[in-house]
Design a protein around this motif. Sequence first.
Motif, PDB file in Angstrom:
ATOM      1  N   ASP A  34       0.732  -1.283   0.140  1.00 59.52           N
ATOM      2  CA  ASP A  34       0.008  -0.020   0.133  1.00 59.52           C
ATOM      3  C   ASP A  34       0.700   1.328   0.171  1.00 59.52           C
ATOM      4  O   ASP A  34       0.385   2.368   0.055  1.00 59.52           O
ATOM      5  CB  ASP A  34      -0.895   0.152   1.119  1.00 59.52           C
ATOM      6  N   ASN A  39       0.386  -5.609   3.969  1.00 61.95           N
ATOM      7  CA  ASN A  39      -0.967  -5.858   4.782  1.00 61.95           C
ATOM      8  C   ASN A  39      -0.646  -7.126   5.603  1.00 61.95           C
ATOM      9  O   ASN A  39      -1.170  -8.193   5.163  1.00 61.95           O
ATOM     10  CB  ASN A  39      -2.131  -6.004   3.933  1.00 61.95           C
ATOM     11  N   ASP A 286      -6.725  -6.184  13.251  1.00 62.29           N
ATOM     12  CA  ASP A 286      -8.203  -5.816  12.979  1.00 62.29           C
ATOM     13  C   ASP A 286      -9.120  -6.337  13.841  1.00 62.29           C
ATOM     14  O   ASP A 286      -8.987  -7.609  14.454  1.00 62.29           O
ATOM     15  CB  ASP A 286      -8.563  -6.428  11.498  1.00 62.29           C
ATOM     16  N   GLU A 400     -14.997  -3.736   6.031  1.00 61.90           N
ATOM     17  CA  GLU A 400     -14.901  -2.118   6.016  1.00 61.90           C
ATOM     18  C   GLU A 400     -13.951  -1.669   7.176  1.00 61.90           C
ATOM     19  O   GLU A 400     -14.136  -1.858   8.120  1.00 61.90           O
ATOM     20  CB  GLU A 400     -15.719  -1.219   5.720  1.00 61.90           C
ATOM     21  N   GLU A 422      -6.280   5.939   5.247  1.00 62.61           N
ATOM     22  CA  GLU A 422      -6.468   4.802   4.548  1.00 62.61           C
ATOM     23  C   GLU A 422      -7.849   4.294   4.742  1.00 62.61           C
ATOM     24  O   GLU A 422      -8.538   4.572   5.906  1.00 62.61           O
ATOM     25  CB  GLU A 422      -5.614   3.807   5.182  1.00 62.61           C
ATOM     26  N   ASP A 424     -10.186   0.407   3.644  1.00 67.31           N
ATOM     27  CA  ASP A 424     -10.010  -0.995   2.972  1.00 67.31           C
ATOM     28  C   ASP A 424     -11.366  -1.351   2.963  1.00 67.31           C
ATOM     29  O   ASP A 424     -11.921  -1.485   4.002  1.00 67.31           O
ATOM     30  CB  ASP A 424      -9.245  -1.884   3.839  1.00 67.31           C
ATOM     31  N   GLU A 426     -13.440  -4.987   1.431  1.00 69.34           N
ATOM     32  CA  GLU A 426     -13.189  -6.151   1.001  1.00 69.34           C
ATOM     33  C   GLU A 426     -14.741  -6.976   0.916  1.00 69.34           C
ATOM     34  O   GLU A 426     -15.342  -7.121   1.810  1.00 69.34           O
ATOM     35  CB  GLU A 426     -12.360  -7.151   1.868  1.00 69.34           C
ATOM     36  N   SER A 460     -11.223  -6.613  -3.544  1.00 70.02           N
ATOM     37  CA  SER A 460     -10.815  -5.838  -2.400  1.00 70.02           C
ATOM     38  C   SER A 460     -10.073  -4.557  -2.860  1.00 70.02           C
ATOM     39  O   SER A 460      -9.607  -4.488  -4.019  1.00 70.02           O
ATOM     40  CB  SER A 460      -9.702  -6.664  -1.780  1.00 70.02           C
ATOM     41  N   GLU A 461     -10.304  -3.532  -2.082  1.00 76.00           N
ATOM     42  CA  GLU A 461     -10.012  -2.174  -2.543  1.00 76.00           C
ATOM     43  C   GLU A 461      -9.420  -1.401  -1.505  1.00 76.00           C
ATOM     44  O   GLU A 461      -9.825  -1.372  -0.446  1.00 76.00           O
ATOM     45  CB  GLU A 461     -11.167  -1.277  -3.215  1.00 76.00           C
ATOM     46  N   ASP A 462      -8.023  -0.801  -1.786  1.00 77.44           N
ATOM     47  CA  ASP A 462      -7.565  -0.162  -0.539  1.00 77.44           C
ATOM     48  C   ASP A 462      -7.234   1.378  -1.219  1.00 77.44           C
ATOM     49  O   ASP A 462      -6.726   1.464  -2.295  1.00 77.44           O
ATOM     50  CB  ASP A 462      -6.074  -0.528  -0.290  1.00 77.44           C
ATOM     51  N   SER A 468      -5.812   4.748  -5.185  1.00 73.33           N
ATOM     52  CA  SER A 468      -6.706   3.621  -5.159  1.00 73.33           C
ATOM     53  C   SER A 468      -5.570   2.361  -5.438  1.00 73.33           C
ATOM     54  O   SER A 468      -5.089   2.259  -6.614  1.00 73.33           O
ATOM     55  CB  SER A 468      -7.617   3.586  -5.519  1.00 73.33           C
TER      56      SER A 468
END
Length: 515
Positions: A34, A39, A286, A400, A422, A424, A426, A460-462, A468
């Motif tokens: 990232d 990660n 997390d 999220e 940030e 994230d 998924e 998934s998007e960061d 992005s």
Amino acid sequence: MKKIYFLIAIIITLGLSSYIYASELKVIFMPLYDGYYKNSHRDYLSLLIPKDEISMRIKSMDRNLVGIVSDTITDMLWNPARLPLKSFISYQIPHRLITSLPGPFKSRWGILLEGSYDKSESENRYTEPSDIYIYTDYLRSRSGRYSRNTYKGALLGAKQVTPNTSIGFRLDYSLEPYKNNDKYLLRYTRERFPDNNNTYLDIIEDVDEYTMADTVSSYSFSIGALSSIWNSDIEIILGFASEKVVSSLQDINMNSDHDEYTYTNDSTIRVDIRNDEYQRMLDQYDFLNPKLWTLGFRFSKQITPASTFRTVATIYRGSGDSQRRRENQYYYYRDQHYSYTSPDTSYIRSDTSETYDEVEYILGGDARILGGFLASGQEFNLSPKISLGVGIKFSYERNEIRLEGTKYETEDTLTSQSAIDEMDIERRAYIYLPLGIEYKPIPEIALRAGFSIHGSYRFSEDKINGESFGTKYVNGPSHDINIGAGLNWERFNFDIYARDISAIELWDIEVRYNF
């Protein structure tokens, strides 16, 4: 005679398994870079997300038929209001014990005890080098210690409050200590003599050590209800789960190198001493101390005397804290000496260099999850010898994570900092098409098989400071094939789940005694 039939059935069933190819669904989680860290973090929510607790009978017919095919053990673990009237004790080799017993005031009680133990130690030591040079004090070693244990207990209770309605509860507690340590050491003193005029002396010591450990406890409570009306059963389950980190996460990697090289040639001596020290400390997770709410529903309707339609669904929603803290410290020191001596002149030259770098990221925020599944299908009792289950199952999950923090950098005496924002997201989705069959050539013996086709989608998007990064992965169609067998002998029930006759040690066996 019945024992002979059973042995023949087992041989036929397990023999077929050697010709069957089973393709398991394996979702690939690709590591993303990232821009400031990788990660790599601990997810504390995995222990709380509802998991299928199934008997060997359902496992043999296909685990995705949970809630579609009726089963005493599977149904009571999902909804405690379904604790059976008949008492039994069941043992799943080697790690699960389940009981159902009568209680006062016409109540019913159940106990679940479960544990898993995974421990390993290894050490390799080499004291003899593989080349021809002269060594003293040579040692190359690698040692590792790994342990992950899980202890789980549950208390279940149920009571019939009206002729058509039962209520029940379930209270769970689990503890999971984890530790992983790995250490590498290389140490030696080496002399080399390429010719009569040159001499090399090398002194090396390299140490690399990694440690990761924590202990997590969790508890959950659920209540369930079962009501029968008009040849239909309606079930509702409401649950709450929470988790706590008993001992904080340790994730440390330390490396130190000491290299000393000496070169001698007649009147010339060169000495080069280098020291490298590196330390990486991670505190990344997390869903720390998460809380999770679940809601379950099942509807059963008898269509004909030989078939029953069922729909089952579960939805869960949870939240917790997230953190990304990483600290890298690097220290480098080098000292070089050069001396020359002759009858006419002599001199000494010395160079010293030193570098210190430190990078630290501190981000904090929260994490949220929403997920669940929906399954529908039908169970057929085609005859006293044959029963069949078929259905379709969808599951979905969305995570999220939102984080804000600062990046600190130190290079020698210069310090700088910058803000980091940030997010994230998924998403994961799965679909299953299961089919299971149970055949009883005689009432005491059951042969079971299951087949399912499934596929998955993951996205998934960061987003980091407006930039992005994303990945998308699609798997399928794939398939699973399951095989098992069962034997009823007086008050005992034996259930076996096996897909490969060559791996007997991996078979799952469940033994139940009915009082």
